[in-house]
Design a protein around this motif. Structure first.
Motif, PDB file in Angstrom:
ATOM      1  N   ALA A  36       0.816  -1.223   0.000  1.00 44.85           N
ATOM      2  CA  ALA A  36       0.000   0.000   0.000  1.00 44.85           C
ATOM      3  C   ALA A  36       0.842   1.262   0.000  1.00 44.85           C
ATOM      4  CB  ALA A  36      -0.920  -0.003   1.218  1.00 44.85           C
ATOM      5  N   ARG A  37       2.135   1.152  -0.218  1.00 44.69           N
ATOM      6  CA  ARG A  37       3.005   2.329  -0.196  1.00 44.69           C
ATOM      7  C   ARG A  37       2.474   3.421  -1.117  1.00 44.69           C
ATOM      8  NH1 ARG A  37       7.928   3.479   1.599  1.00 44.69           N
ATOM      9  NH2 ARG A  37       8.217   1.329   2.303  1.00 44.69           N
ATOM     10  N   SER A  38       2.417   4.637  -0.598  1.00 43.54           N
ATOM     11  CA  SER A  38       1.929   5.831  -1.314  1.00 43.54           C
ATOM     12  C   SER A  38       0.415   5.798  -1.529  1.00 43.54           C
ATOM     13  CB  SER A  38       2.636   6.019  -2.665  1.00 43.54           C
ATOM     14  OG  SER A  38       4.023   6.154  -2.471  1.00 43.54           O
ATOM     15  N   GLY A  39      -0.251   4.773  -1.005  1.00 42.20           N
ATOM     16  CA  GLY A  39      -1.693   4.667  -1.200  1.00 42.20           C
ATOM     17  C   GLY A  39      -2.433   4.497   0.103  1.00 42.20           C
ATOM     18  N   THR A  40      -3.422   3.616   0.090  1.00 44.37           N
ATOM     19  CA  THR A  40      -4.308   3.416   1.238  1.00 44.37           C
ATOM     20  C   THR A  40      -4.380   1.940   1.581  1.00 44.37           C
ATOM     21  OG1 THR A  40      -5.662   5.322   0.602  1.00 44.37           O
ATOM     22  CG2 THR A  40      -6.662   3.732   2.109  1.00 44.37           C
TER      23      THR A  40
END
Length: 477
Positions: free
Chosen positions: A230-234
């Motif tokens: 989920a890096r940079s996301g949710t």
């Protein structure tokens, strides 16, 4: 200047009520009924705040806010709208508006918000206008309950505060999580959803944090966990209320430190994702019972969003039903239309499974209806079929006297040996209980565990020990 307010509203009755309320508080209100009048007034005077409707006689009040920003870059704006959809709420948020009020609104709350906006030092330096918001999300409804949800969503779009979504099964918790992701500042990153209740307790750390090759038996390769995916996301943690206590501790440690380590690894990895969690459980009694950590609850519920059950927003049922008919046609089912009488009949139903149950019913209706136009007469037979099926968890109780008599008869007949009484009686009791739970839930182990009030891993273990096939048991329902 701060006591002067510009009201842009073409509905004379609404403008009169707002003006009277604000003037009673000592404000000087100038009213405009069009965008052209608004621009002309702003060219001559300065105001401490502007309230504006969206749909005006000569255009869209939000689409033209760019000109307002040029004339008064630091003036706070409050948007009023009768177009009570998530799209409108998000558009209002993206203009940098101080607040958005769906009509009808609470007049006292509006006055309080005006006072806050004028007195807020943060009202300067508002964001630039965004002109191209098109969410396309299936969050449907204009009820007051959903307006509250929409407003809460818009409050978290420009920050990374942790959100806890609360609501019964089928109310659309994952849809809200997706809306927060797709409309927020992390929309370019991935949206990773994980059902924490479906992960065995001994694997949850590997699932969330990942593991290195050789970390344990069976770890033949490195695994990247959900946090890193989920890096940079949710990262959406669904069914958080069913997470085992030990896993809750590990999750809390990660959220507190902002760092994780893969199982078997030494490298510390900094978290870079937004956390959104959801549960259909009432966590407060679980905290009191010691089955859910209080410190984890407060770490997750920085911004709680409560989704109303469908029975509390029955005004939205018609819009939802028509929406699902359109979606069904887009997915290859026959195109159908709903009459007013048909919509009224649907709106009177309890829909204990909430939006999910309504959606499934409408899809079935689209498939089975004989005519393109669906009226109440076409809906009633399907509703009758549903009424004939027992709803999960609503089976008739067994009288205590009958149960005790049955247990006494079993003891007299079986006569377990010394040291075997408890285990034999427990097995005899559990087997029909588990079979019943699986039958009424269609073999769904997660729902069966909830019905029984036990952990899913416990249920799975006992089913194996009792040689019960969940799929076979579920087919008996």
């Amino acid at each position: 200047m701060k006591r002067r307010i510009l009201l842009v509203e073409d509905d004379a009755s609404i403008a009169l009520v707002i003006t009277a309320a604000l003037e009673a508080e000592g404000y000087d209100v100038t009213r405009c009924a069009s965008i052209a009048d608004r621009d002309a007034v702003l060219a001559e005077k300065q105001f401490g705040l502007m309230l504006t409707d969206v749909v005006l006689t000569d255009g869209d009040g939000m689409e033209t806010l760019g000109r307002v920003r040029e004339a008064a870059p630091h003036m706070p704006v409050i948007i009023l709208s009768a177009q009570n959809t998530l799209d409108t709420a998000v558009r209002a948020s993206d203009t940098g508006a101080f607040e958005y009020f769906p009509k009808p609104f609470d007049l006292d709350e509006l006055v309080r918000t005006v006072q806050q906006a004028i007195g807020s030092s943060e009202s300067a330096g508002l964001d630039d206008v965004a002109d191209d918001v098109a969410p396309g999300l299936p969050l449907v409804g204009r009820s007051q309950a959903m307006q509250t949800v929409y407003r809460m969503i818009t409050r978290v779009l420009r920050n990374d505060l942790t959100v806890l979504i609360l609501g019964e099964s089928g109310t659309g918790k994952e849809l809200v999580a997706e809306a927060i992701h797709q409309l927020g500042k992390r929309s370019a990153g991935p949206f990773i959803a994980v059902n924490t209740a479906a992960i065995p307790g001994d694997l949850i750390e590997s699932e969330l944090f990942g593991h290195e090759k050789g970390a344990f038996t069976g770890a033949v390769t490195r695994r990247i966990g959900k946090f890193e995916q989920a890096r940079s996301g949710t990262l959406f943690l669904d069914e958080i209320g069913d997470m085992p206590l030990e896993a809750q501790t590990r999750l809390l440690r990660a959220l507190q430190s902002g760092r994780i380590r893969r199982v078997g690894g030494t490298e510390e990895i900094t978290l870079d994702c937004r956390i959104v969690a959801a549960t259909n459980r009432d966590l407060e009694p679980m905290i009191a019972a010691g089955t859910f950590r209080e410190d984890l609850y407060y770490r997750l519920a920085v911004v709680p969003i409560s989704l109303p059950p469908l029975r509390e927003r029955s005004d939205d049922i018609e819009a939802l039903a028509r929406h699902f008919l359109v979606r069904a046609a887009g997915e290859g089912l026959p195109r159908r239309q709903l009459t007013a009488a048909g919509a009224a009949l649907l709106s009177r139903q309890p829909w204990r499974g909430n939006v999910r149950e309504l959606r499934n019913f409408v899809y079935r209706l689209a498939l089975l209806a004989r005519d393109e136009v669906i009226d109440a007469a076409a809906i009633e037979p399907l509703l009758a079929q549903d009424r004939a099926q027992p709803h999960p968890g609503l089976a008739a109780p067994v009288p205590a006297a009958d149960f005790a008599e049955a247990l006494s008869s079993w003891l007299a007949e079986e006569q377990p040996g010394e040291g075997e009484l408890y285990s034999a009686a427990l097995a005899a009791f559990e087997r029909p209980l588990f079979l019943h739970a699986l039958a009424v839930t269609g073999g769904n182990q997660l729902r069966a565990a909830r019905l029984l009030g036990i952990n899913r891993n416990t249920l799975r273990k006992r089913l194996s020990e009792l040689a019960i096939d969940p799929d076979e048991a579920g087919s008996r329902g």
